[in-house]
Motif scaffolding. Structure first.
Motif, PDB file in Angstrom:
ATOM      1  N   LYS A   1      76.229  13.225  73.065  1.00 27.17           N
ATOM      2  CA  LYS A   1      75.739  14.972  72.849  1.00 27.17           C
ATOM      3  C   LYS A   1      74.199  14.620  74.200  1.00 27.17           C
TER       4      LYS A   1
ATOM      5  N   SER B   1      74.784  14.145  77.573  1.00 24.98           N
ATOM      6  CA  SER B   1      75.163  15.114  78.150  1.00 24.98           C
ATOM      7  C   SER B   1      74.213  16.143  78.272  1.00 24.98           C
TER       8      SER B   1
ATOM      9  N   ASP C   1      82.897  20.131  81.281  1.00 26.11           N
ATOM     10  CA  ASP C   1      82.740  19.567  79.819  1.00 26.11           C
ATOM     11  C   ASP C   1      82.631  18.286  79.818  1.00 26.11           C
ATOM     12  N   PRO C   2      80.708  18.680  79.741  1.00 23.15           N
ATOM     13  CA  PRO C   2      80.006  17.455  80.062  1.00 23.15           C
ATOM     14  C   PRO C   2      80.071  16.613  78.395  1.00 23.15           C
ATOM     15  N   SER C   3      80.903  16.418  78.380  1.00 26.62           N
ATOM     16  CA  SER C   3      81.055  15.829  76.678  1.00 26.62           C
ATOM     17  C   SER C   3      82.465  14.790  77.129  1.00 26.62           C
TER      18      SER C   3
ATOM     19  N   MET D   1      81.461   9.693  82.216  1.00 25.03           N
ATOM     20  CA  MET D   1      80.922  11.232  82.309  1.00 25.03           C
ATOM     21  C   MET D   1      80.610  12.120  82.889  1.00 25.03           C
TER      22      MET D   1
ATOM     23  N   MET E   1      78.697  16.298  85.464  1.00 26.18           N
ATOM     24  CA  MET E   1      78.852  17.501  85.175  1.00 26.18           C
ATOM     25  C   MET E   1      78.275  17.914  86.595  1.00 26.18           C
TER      26      MET E   1
END
Length: 594
Positions: free
Chosen positions: A67, A70, A154-156, A167, A169
């Protein structure tokens, strides 16, 4: 016969001692096993809580770490320099643009350093076809990575490209067919994730797997890929219900395991930890096995103790019990004492002393009883001899009066034989051969008196029983009664049958007639008097006299028996008890003691 009231024992002292020992050992062992099982259950519950708490901590730490990554990636979206470089299609050659790239690299380096899970941080610039990395400068965009990450919003989300985890973004966040201005990409370190899994469980104790439910990736230290797939399949089956967490025992590849699992709804991943059951509960199982060994050892001790009790207590006590039972059966035999130096030596000596005293007392009583029986025999015989002599004199007188001189002559010869038999031997017992010969002399005398009115069948005596000793005059009184009460009053021709037999340990002399005046009621009355003859002490003659003398000599079961004859009259059976060799018992004391 004197007997000892010894009750047959079913539950011996040794059995009671062994039972008492087992009654102590077995409940203690069972209680220990139950406590061990209960302790195992309690420890299992505590371990389950500890494992679930550990798994929850790891998942929460991983969620917080990803998190944070992210959130750091989200800060790039509002970065002015990155926005300007991203929308520019011109080559980055000016000084200003180079300064912007250096600023972005610095920030990417800070992003990489923010978490140990980050292996690399970079930015894809699709419009210029370049990649800015924390440690690289304006390289080409890898097409496989771009194809996988370009549409992720979805950045997570953690995605797998080959053996690497990413991961990402994009900007703009909407993926409605528009080409992204830039894509912030973070490559996660699979090695660091594996190291973090080792903090959950030591590789020497067990292993763990972190896998994504939708993405086809997993992180594990398990070297056996096939086993890892088996464990993952097991976890997926467990997650088919509503349970997101749990700990269950299972058997995989013939080995018991404790498997814990926890699902992360944020990351859509599952943490699976499996440990061989023996590594957790092994000490308890070993303790339980030692309890079983202790129980087996206790049983062995009980077995050895039972052998010792048998040799020290049961065996000598059993010898004493057997000796008492022999005394109960009339065998006054001493017990061999041996070289014992304990309480049983005293008991054996006291028992032998008691047996010797009993034997002396019983012998003394028997001697007195024998003398009393001989006196009784003499008294009974003294009743018989005068009685028959009177009858003979009356019969001879009648023959002389009738003028039957020849018959009177033969009668006197028979009478001489009779009195020679009476006077030549005063012994109480004579061979059965002589007794039967004497009976034939009596029948000859009666034949002279009755003539052809009576048919007599006198079967010869078997040689095997000729030397059998019997009381004097046991057959002649029965014959006398037959002539007097059965054959004499007959109008028709009389029949007399004398024969012998052997059956059920008894030798019998049968005297049967065809008398007509004996009714069933009278026969029952005579038999009843005969059975009760021992209760009367008054003067006795005839059948009762014979019965009592035989019973005194041969013991209970011997004597006379009255039944209906095959010829229609009275049948008198003279029963003589036999010993084991087929010969009748002739010793008064032995007969009575049997």
């Amino acid at each position: 016969m004197f007997t000892l009231p010894i009750k047959r024992m079913r539950f011996t002292i040794s059995a009671k001692l062994i039972t008492a020992l087992l009654a102590v050992l077995v409940p203690l062992s069972v209680m220990t096993l139950l406590l061990n099982r209960q302790g195992s259950g309690t420890i299992y519950e505590e371990i389950s809580k500890s494992v679930q708490s550990r798994d929850a901590f790891y998942i929460q730490s991983l969620e917080n770490a990803l998190k944070g990554i992210s959130q750091l990636m989200f800060e790039f979206v509002i970065d002015k320099e990155l926005m300007e470089i991203g929308i520019s299609e011109e080559p980055i050659t000016s000084f200003e643009r180079m300064n912007q790239v250096l600023v972005i690299q610095k920030r990417l380096h800070m992003l990489k350093a923010s978490s140990t899970y980050i292996a690399e941080a970079k930015v894809f610039l699709p419009f210029s076809g370049r990649t800015i990395a924390s440690d690289d400068y304006l390289s080409e965009i890898p097409p496989d990575e771009y194809a996988k990450l370009a549409d992720n919003v979805d950045p997570s989300r953690v995605m797998a490209i080959g053996d690497r985890l990413f991961m990402s973004m994009r900007f703009p966040l909407s993926a409605s067919g528009r080409k992204p201005v830039f894509i912030v990409v973070v490559e996660l370190s699979a090695d660091k994730l594996r190291e973090s899994l080792q903090n959950i469980v030591n590789p020497d104790q067990g292993d763990s797997i972190l896998f994504h439910i939708d993405e086809n990736w997993e992180i594990t230290n398990e070297r056996d890929e096939e086993f890892a797939r088996t464990m993952r399949t097991f976890a997926e089956r467990q997650l088919q219900g509503d349970a997101a967490i749990g700990m269950v025992p299972t058997v995989l590849e013939s080995a018991p395991y404790l498997v814990s699992y926890r699902k992360s709804d944020v990351l859509n991943t599952v943490l699976l930890v499996y440990v061989p059951e023996g590594n957790i509960l092994g000490s308890l199982h070993r303790y339980e096995r030692w309890i079983w060994v202790l129980l087996g050892f206790s049983l062995c001790i009980a077995f050895l103790l039972s052998i010792s009790i048998y040799r020290i207590i049961h065996h000598p006590l059993r010898r004493l019990v057997v000796a008492f039972r022999k005394v109960e059966d009339g065998k006054l035999l001493p017990v061999e004492v041996g070289a014992r130096r304990d309480e049983f030596q005293y008991l054996y000596h006291r028992f032998n002393s008691m047996v010797a005293r009993l034997d002396a007392l019983i012998s003394e009583v028997y001697k007195k009883e024998i003398l009393s029986q001989r006196s009784e025999l003499k008294r009974l015989q003294s009743q018989i001899n005068p009685h028959f002599m009177y009858n003979c004199l009356f019969s001879l007188n009648r023959l002389i009066q009738e003028g039957a001189n020849e018959r009177a002559y033969r009668f006197t010869l028979y009478l001489g034989e009779y009195f020679r038999f009476i006077t030549r031997n005063a012994d109480d017992r004579i061979p059965l051969r002589e007794e039967m010969k004497h009976a034939q002399v009596f029948v000859g005398m009666q034949s002279i008196i009755y003539g052809d009115c009576i048919d007599v069948e006198f079967e010869p005596l078997a040689d095997a029983y000729g030397d059998l000793l019997v009381p004097r005059q046991i057959v002649q009184p029965i014959l006398e009664n037959a002539y007097k009460y059965a054959l004499g009053p007959l109008v028709l021709k009389g029949e007399l049958w004398v024969h012998t037999s052997e059956s059920d340990g008894y030798f019998s002399v049968w005297i049967e007639d065809n008398g007509e005046e004996l009714t069933d009621a009278r026969l029952a009355e005579l038999a009843s008097k005969l059975l009760g003859s021992g209760d009367f002490m008054e003067e006795t003659t005839g059948v009762i006299n014979v019965h009592r003398r035989i019973e005194l000599m041969f013991g209970s079961g011997s004597g006379l028996s009255l039944t209906r004859s095959q010829l229609g009259g009275l049948c008198v059976e003279i029963r003589l008890k036999q010993d084991g060799s087929g010969k009748a018992e002739t010793d008064v004391s032995n007969a009575d003691r049997g």
